[in-house]
Design a protein around this motif. Structure first.
Motif, mmCIF file in Angstrom:
data_model
loop_
_atom_site.group_PDB
_atom_site.id
_atom_site.type_symbol
_atom_site.label_atom_id
_atom_site.label_comp_id
_atom_site.label_asym_id
_atom_site.label_seq_id
_atom_site.Cartn_x
_atom_site.Cartn_y
_atom_site.Cartn_z
ATOM 1 N N MET A 274 1.780 -9.072 -35.123
ATOM 2 C CA MET A 274 1.228 -7.977 -35.752
ATOM 3 C C MET A 274 -0.314 -7.745 -35.613
ATOM 4 S SD MET A 274 3.645 -6.316 -37.267
ATOM 5 C CE MET A 274 2.556 -5.294 -38.519
ATOM 6 N N ARG A 275 -1.028 -8.663 -35.586
ATOM 7 C CA ARG A 275 -2.415 -8.130 -35.419
ATOM 8 C C ARG A 275 -2.751 -7.980 -33.814
ATOM 9 N NH1 ARG A 275 -1.580 -10.723 -39.800
ATOM 10 N NH2 ARG A 275 -3.157 -10.691 -41.476
ATOM 11 N N ALA A 276 -1.985 -8.799 -33.000
ATOM 12 C CA ALA A 276 -2.315 -8.541 -31.511
ATOM 13 C C ALA A 276 -1.971 -7.064 -31.085
ATOM 14 C CB ALA A 276 -1.639 -9.497 -30.837
ATOM 15 N N ARG A 277 -0.827 -6.636 -31.703
ATOM 16 C CA ARG A 277 -0.246 -5.280 -31.338
ATOM 17 C C ARG A 277 -1.021 -4.161 -31.496
ATOM 18 N NH1 ARG A 277 5.294 -4.516 -35.017
ATOM 19 N NH2 ARG A 277 5.726 -6.463 -33.533
ATOM 20 N N PHE B 88 3.997 -12.133 -26.421
ATOM 21 C CA PHE B 88 5.374 -11.514 -26.537
ATOM 22 C C PHE B 88 5.594 -10.736 -27.619
ATOM 23 C CE2 PHE B 88 6.188 -15.036 -23.773
ATOM 24 C CZ PHE B 88 7.328 -14.707 -23.105
ATOM 25 N N GLU B 89 5.084 -11.022 -28.839
ATOM 26 C CA GLU B 89 5.228 -10.406 -30.232
ATOM 27 C C GLU B 89 4.418 -9.070 -30.303
ATOM 28 O OE1 GLU B 89 8.135 -12.848 -30.417
ATOM 29 O OE2 GLU B 89 6.235 -13.580 -30.051
ATOM 30 N N GLY B 90 3.222 -9.500 -29.674
ATOM 31 C CA GLY B 90 1.896 -8.461 -29.997
ATOM 32 C C GLY B 90 1.987 -7.579 -28.824
ATOM 33 N N ALA B 91 2.684 -7.930 -27.560
ATOM 34 C CA ALA B 91 2.663 -7.034 -26.200
ATOM 35 C C ALA B 91 1.413 -6.680 -25.970
ATOM 36 C CB ALA B 91 3.688 -5.951 -26.575
ATOM 37 N N SER C 234 6.105 -7.498 -9.823
ATOM 38 C CA SER C 234 7.103 -7.479 -11.006
ATOM 39 C C SER C 234 6.581 -6.384 -12.038
ATOM 40 C CB SER C 234 6.941 -8.906 -11.410
ATOM 41 O OG SER C 234 5.735 -9.029 -11.872
ATOM 42 N N GLU C 235 7.312 -6.310 -12.809
ATOM 43 C CA GLU C 235 7.166 -5.484 -14.192
ATOM 44 C C GLU C 235 5.711 -5.905 -14.719
ATOM 45 O OE1 GLU C 235 9.231 -3.866 -18.218
ATOM 46 O OE2 GLU C 235 10.457 -4.634 -16.654
ATOM 47 N N GLU C 236 5.827 -7.396 -14.940
ATOM 48 C CA GLU C 236 5.069 -7.928 -15.684
ATOM 49 C C GLU C 236 3.559 -8.057 -14.861
ATOM 50 O OE1 GLU C 236 8.984 -9.721 -16.766
ATOM 51 O OE2 GLU C 236 7.813 -9.372 -14.790
ATOM 52 N N ALA C 237 3.432 -7.927 -13.596
ATOM 53 C CA ALA C 237 2.201 -7.832 -13.123
ATOM 54 C C ALA C 237 1.802 -6.325 -13.125
ATOM 55 C CB ALA C 237 2.465 -8.144 -11.436
ATOM 56 N N MET C 238 2.792 -5.356 -13.166
ATOM 57 C CA MET C 238 2.174 -3.848 -13.316
ATOM 58 C C MET C 238 1.583 -3.729 -14.589
ATOM 59 S SD MET C 238 2.082 -1.238 -11.313
ATOM 60 C CE MET C 238 0.784 -0.874 -11.695
ATOM 61 N N THR C 239 2.230 -4.415 -15.446
ATOM 62 C CA THR C 239 1.725 -4.082 -16.807
ATOM 63 C C THR C 239 0.261 -4.644 -17.112
ATOM 64 O OG1 THR C 239 3.789 -4.279 -17.980
ATOM 65 C CG2 THR C 239 2.066 -4.809 -19.261
ATOM 66 N N ALA C 240 0.166 -5.804 -16.274
ATOM 67 C CA ALA C 240 -1.299 -6.724 -16.501
ATOM 68 C C ALA C 240 -2.396 -5.849 -15.748
ATOM 69 C CB ALA C 240 -1.108 -8.013 -15.709
ATOM 70 N N VAL C 241 -1.924 -5.178 -14.484
ATOM 71 C CA VAL C 241 -2.822 -4.325 -13.951
ATOM 72 C C VAL C 241 -3.305 -3.085 -14.770
ATOM 73 C CG1 VAL C 241 -2.917 -2.757 -11.861
ATOM 74 C CG2 VAL C 241 -2.019 -5.121 -11.624
#
Length: 278
Positions: A104-107, A135-138, A164-171
């Motif tokens: 909840m805080r990371a979100r 994961f929960e905070g995305a 990957s989708e994860e790599a694109m999100t990180a960028v």
């Protein structure tokens, strides 16, 4: 976009260096630092004889509360002389309740600053905190090995690009740092000729970053070592990178816990800061 809300989670006095790294990044980004002091109750009430669990549970909660209060007082004292915007909060939870509490805080944070969850000096709750933020905070999570930032942090960045989708999100989450960097390398390890980028691995990403003013270039690397994480770490050292940007947990957490994976290996071995997201 810039990082304006930065969160760090501390659960032991040993996280002092992690706090220092968070302060440094907060000052650099002219952001607000939220420090969450965590007291963790590790009791397992199901394992005690009848009638004893209530006493053990209360004693464990009391210890966790005292630890959280002491930690909060220590953090407030440390931040009292700083010229940054900050706030401190403390709470107590059992291990099973960390996911929601941290998530909840990371979100609502732009960046979460933590130390390596897999190391000799890691706290027992570090893995749960890191995974909750991802994961929960995305959230974008900056892992700082041993809680120390390089003096030239962020000047040379390596992007571990896997299409990957994860790599694109990180960028995307790392864009404020990428735009400020002197040099950014998009490292692609043994790309498949049948992948989405086919004969131009890293090309579309490089074009996108260049349009944002990022000084980016591409390096296609052969798979010369058994593990992808070793190739990435070796390349980062070779080019003098002081930050790695990569997607997190392309496979399930269970699979990586049992069989290993790039995320887990990188978090356990690298001595460089890593910005991860998924």
């Amino acid at each position: 976009m810039a990082y304006k809300s930065i969160l760090t989670v501390v659960s032991t006095e040993g996280h002092q260096r992690q706090l220092e790294a968070a302060i440094e990044i907060t000052r650099r980004e002219d952001a607000h630092l939220d420090v969450f002091c965590l007291g963790v109750d590790h009791s397992q009430t199901g394992y005690y004889y009848a009638g004893a669990s209530a006493y053990v549970f209360q004693e464990s909660i009391d210890k966790a509360m005292a630890a959280a209060e002491d930690l909060e007082a220590s953090v407030r004292k440390r931040l009292g002389s700083e010229d940054i915007r900050w706030s401190v909060e403390s709470a107590v939870a059992q291990v099973g309740g960390l996911t929601t509490l941290i998530g909840m805080r990371a979100r609502f944070s732009d960046l979460v600053v933590l130390t390596r969850p897999y190391s000799e000096n890691a706290s027992p709750d570090a893995e749960a905190v890191t995974e909750a933020a991802l994961f929960e905070g995305a959230a974008a999570v900056l892992i700082v090995p041993e809680g120390k930032l390089p003096a030239d942090f962020g000047s040379r960045i390596l992007i571990a690009w896997s299409q990957s989708e994860e790599a694109m999100t990180a960028v995307r989450r790392a864009m404020p740092l990428l735009k400020a960097a002197e040099r950014v390398e998009i490292a692609v390890v043994d790309p498949s000729p049948h992948g989405p980028e086919r004969s131009d691995p890293g090309g579309p990403l490089c074009q996108m970053l260049t349009r944002h003013g990022v000084k980016a270039e591409i390096a296609v690397l052969a798979r010369t070592l058994p593990q992808i994480s070793d190739i990435i770490s070796h390349r980062a050292t070779e080019i003098g990178a002081n930050l790695i940007v990569m997607g997190a947990y392309g496979h399930s957490r269970f699979r990586e816990a049992i069989l290993g994976g790039t995320t887990r290996n990188m978090l356990g071995k690298t001595q460089l800061p890593i910005l991860m997201a998924r």
